[in-house]
Design an enzyme around this catalytic site. Structure first.
Site, PDB file in Angstrom:
ATOM      1  N   ASP A 164       0.813  -1.218   0.000  1.00 57.00           N
ATOM      2  CA  ASP A 164       0.000   0.000   0.000  1.00 57.00           C
ATOM      3  C   ASP A 164       0.851   1.275   0.000  1.00 57.00           C
ATOM      4  O   ASP A 164       1.882   1.340   0.657  1.00 57.00           O
ATOM      5  CB  ASP A 164      -0.895  -0.032   1.254  1.00 57.00           C
ATOM      6  CG  ASP A 164      -2.058   0.932   1.158  1.00 57.00           C
ATOM      7  OD1 ASP A 164      -2.294   1.472   0.058  1.00 57.00           O
ATOM      8  OD2 ASP A 164      -2.733   1.128   2.182  1.00 57.00           O
ATOM      9  N   HIS A 165       0.393   2.258  -0.727  1.00 55.12           N
ATOM     10  CA  HIS A 165       1.036   3.576  -0.777  1.00 55.12           C
ATOM     11  C   HIS A 165       2.537   3.497  -1.056  1.00 55.12           C
ATOM     12  O   HIS A 165       3.344   4.108  -0.348  1.00 55.12           O
ATOM     13  CB  HIS A 165       0.755   4.361   0.518  1.00 55.12           C
ATOM     14  CG  HIS A 165      -0.585   5.039   0.479  1.00 55.12           C
ATOM     15  ND1 HIS A 165      -0.833   6.118  -0.316  1.00 55.12           N
ATOM     16  CD2 HIS A 165      -1.750   4.761   1.097  1.00 55.12           C
ATOM     17  CE1 HIS A 165      -2.107   6.490  -0.179  1.00 55.12           C
ATOM     18  NE2 HIS A 165      -2.680   5.674   0.664  1.00 55.12           N
ATOM     19  N   GLU A 202      -3.286  -0.516  -8.413  1.00 51.17           N
ATOM     20  CA  GLU A 202      -4.120   0.610  -7.967  1.00 51.17           C
ATOM     21  C   GLU A 202      -3.285   1.879  -8.027  1.00 51.17           C
ATOM     22  O   GLU A 202      -2.112   1.874  -7.647  1.00 51.17           O
ATOM     23  CB  GLU A 202      -4.616   0.409  -6.525  1.00 51.17           C
ATOM     24  CG  GLU A 202      -5.218   1.694  -5.941  1.00 51.17           C
ATOM     25  CD  GLU A 202      -6.124   1.503  -4.737  1.00 51.17           C
ATOM     26  OE1 GLU A 202      -6.868   0.511  -4.711  1.00 51.17           O
ATOM     27  OE2 GLU A 202      -6.080   2.347  -3.824  1.00 51.17           O
TER      28      GLU A 202
HETATM   29 ZN    ZN Z   1      -4.635   6.527   0.944  1.00 56.28          ZN
END
Ligand code: ZN
Length: 495
Positions: A168-169, A276
């Site tokens: 994530d990120h 994403e």
């Molecule tokens: Zn975020």
């Protein structure tokens, strides 16, 4: 089968309370596998089979039983790899083909069992393993730890419907490369370092002057394609570019788009990743024109995204409900959803947890799917277990959190201060649990998790150790609180 279970239980001196976890029992080609929980609540893998199989494991105990070899083995990384070679459903999958997916961001690595019980049969892919590099640093975990903790839970629960893992990120090639090497099938590319937030504040003259610096051919191409044109994205939603919103879209997002293209070509395509793109960590909300511009540019470069995370209007502060105009959110969400659908991907909502007010809108509008991320809320539910079972220690934790709030605030945009959160002088063992229901106090406890978990006295992470001790003694409480709390998220999303 029952005989084997009885024999193994007898050998391990299992009592009724402990023993082999029923959902974990697997038989594969004459080999028996199960998770065993001992009297100290520690979990072990038990394998009964031929030496060919059992010798592959790191073990702490080996014996002969029923003419076969029985081994007791730690839930180690090596053993996780061996198990995944037999049970491929222990490995994370891409979200492709799953309309609904939900990111759980279990920071402590012990919430997945409860999550799996909750997600069974709901038609939502649980993305059990979801951590950013910042979260790894703050918890002292690695990506291997994160995936393997999820895989062991999947095995223990006998969950064969698939689960996700989201790096994530991720902000640069080093982080992406690391996530891929650890087996993450999905990455969330954080473009924030390539987004020019300041453009939103420019007056007309500055905007024009900055735009004039963009390469002339590029400008001409953009103007030919977008300027004074209207694009229909659904029967009743269209996006129109004028001079101002085109200049803004180009200036704010063009570098981010180039970055996404570069990372796509270098990593996403060669490794067949589930992709994403997140542009949510910006200051200004993503306008429909911005969103369309980004999506269209990515499409021109043949980039396939599974989800995109725009920044929605209103505030998505950590650990508390949505703050903003719900009607405006709904209106804008309809437009973002139409753009996403038009370009063939799903919206991703980085909720920061607990955005109960907007979940019904998301559930209603995103009829063909959504991806919702939560994060620190599992941590707060873990603290509920602490508050229930060791109130004095919870007081100590809250004091620590208040003392360190200003250090933690460097990482997060939150409203909580040491003045507006519940005050220590008013708290005692009878009401300390109320800190978990008060918005500002929740934020205090939410953002200080890293400082709490890494706090050392004489080289020992004293707070972390005590928290894990309480949680392992009270798995049932943790399961109960998680089921109730994450369950509320899911049902408001209408699943
Ligand atoms: Zn975020």
């Amino acid at each position: 089968m029952k005989n084997i279970v009885n024999a193994v239980n007898a050998y391990l001196n299992n009592t009724d309370a402990q023993g082999l976890v029923p959902t974990s029992i697997q038989n594969l080609d004459d080999t028996f596998f199960a998770i065993h929980q001992d009297d100290n609540h520690a979990k072990w893998l038990v394998v009964l089979g031929s030496e060919d199989v059992t010798q592959k494991f790191e073990t702490v105990e080996t014996t002969n039983l029923d003419g076969k070899i029985l081994v007791k083995a730690p839930l180690s990384d090596h053993n996780c790899d061996v198990m995944s070679s037999y049970f491929t459903w222990m490995k994370p999958v891409k979200r492709t083909g799953h309309a609904y997916s939900f990111g759980l961001g279990d920071r402590l690595g012990i919430a997945s069992n409860a999550h799996l019980k909750l997600f069974k049969g709901r038609g939502v892919l649980p993305v059990l393993a979801q951590q950013s590099i910042r979260e790894l640093n703050l918890t002292g975990r690695t990506y291997t730890d994160v995936i393997n903790a999820a895989s062991w839970s999947v095995f223990e629960e006998g969950y064969m419907d698939g689960f996700g893992a989201d790096g994530d990120h991720l902000k640069n090639p080093f982080e992406i490369d690391y996530a891929i090497k650890c087996g993450f099938p999905m990455i969330t590319l954080d473009c924030s370092e390539h987004i020019r937030n300041e453009v939103g504040e420019f007056d007309e003259a500055t905007l024009k002057a900055e735009y004039a610096k963009v390469n002339e051919t590029l400008r001409t191409n953009f103007e030919n394609e977008y300027l004074n044109k209207t694009f229909a994205v659904s029967d009743d939603v269209s996006v129109t570019f004028n001079e101002k919103n085109l200049m803004e879209s180009v200036l704010i997002f063009n570098d981010a788009i180039l970055f996404a293209i570069e990372m796509n070509d270098k990593f996403v395509v060669p490794h067949d990743l589930d992709f994403e793109i997140s542009i949510d960590e910006t200051i200004v909300p993503t306008t429909p024109e911005n969103h369309y511009f980004i999506a269209n540019e990515l499409k021109k470069h043949d980039i396939v995204v599974e989800t995109m995370a725009p920044k929605f209007c209103g505030e998505f502060q950590k650990a508390i409900d949505y703050r903003g105009d719900l009607d405006q959110f709904r209106e804008e969400y309809i437009v973002h959803e139409a753009i996403a659908k038009h370009f063939g991907y799903r919206l991703s909502i980085h909720s920061g947890s607990d955005k109960f007010a907007v979940y019904p809108t998301i559930g209603e509008i995103s009829k063909e799917g959504w991806h919702v991320k939560t994060a620190g809320t599992n941590w707060l539910e873990a603290l509920r277990v602490v508050a229930k079972n060791d109130k004095a220690f919870m007081l100590e934790l809250y004091k620590f959190a208040m003392d360190h709030l200003n250090v933690a605030k460097a990482y997060y945009q939150i409203d909580a201060t040491t003045d507006n959160a519940l005050q220590l002088k008013d708290l005692n063992i009878d009401n300390i649990h109320t800190t978990l229901d008060d918005d500002m106090s929740r934020q205090v406890l939410h953002v200080t998790f890293g400082l709490i978990l890494t706090h050392e006295v004489n080289g020992v992470k004293v707070l972390k150790e005590r928290i894990y001790e309480i949680l392992t003694q009270h798995y049932d409480d943790y399961d109960y609180f998680l089921e109730k709390h994450i369950g509320k998220h899911i049902s408001l999303l209408n699943k």
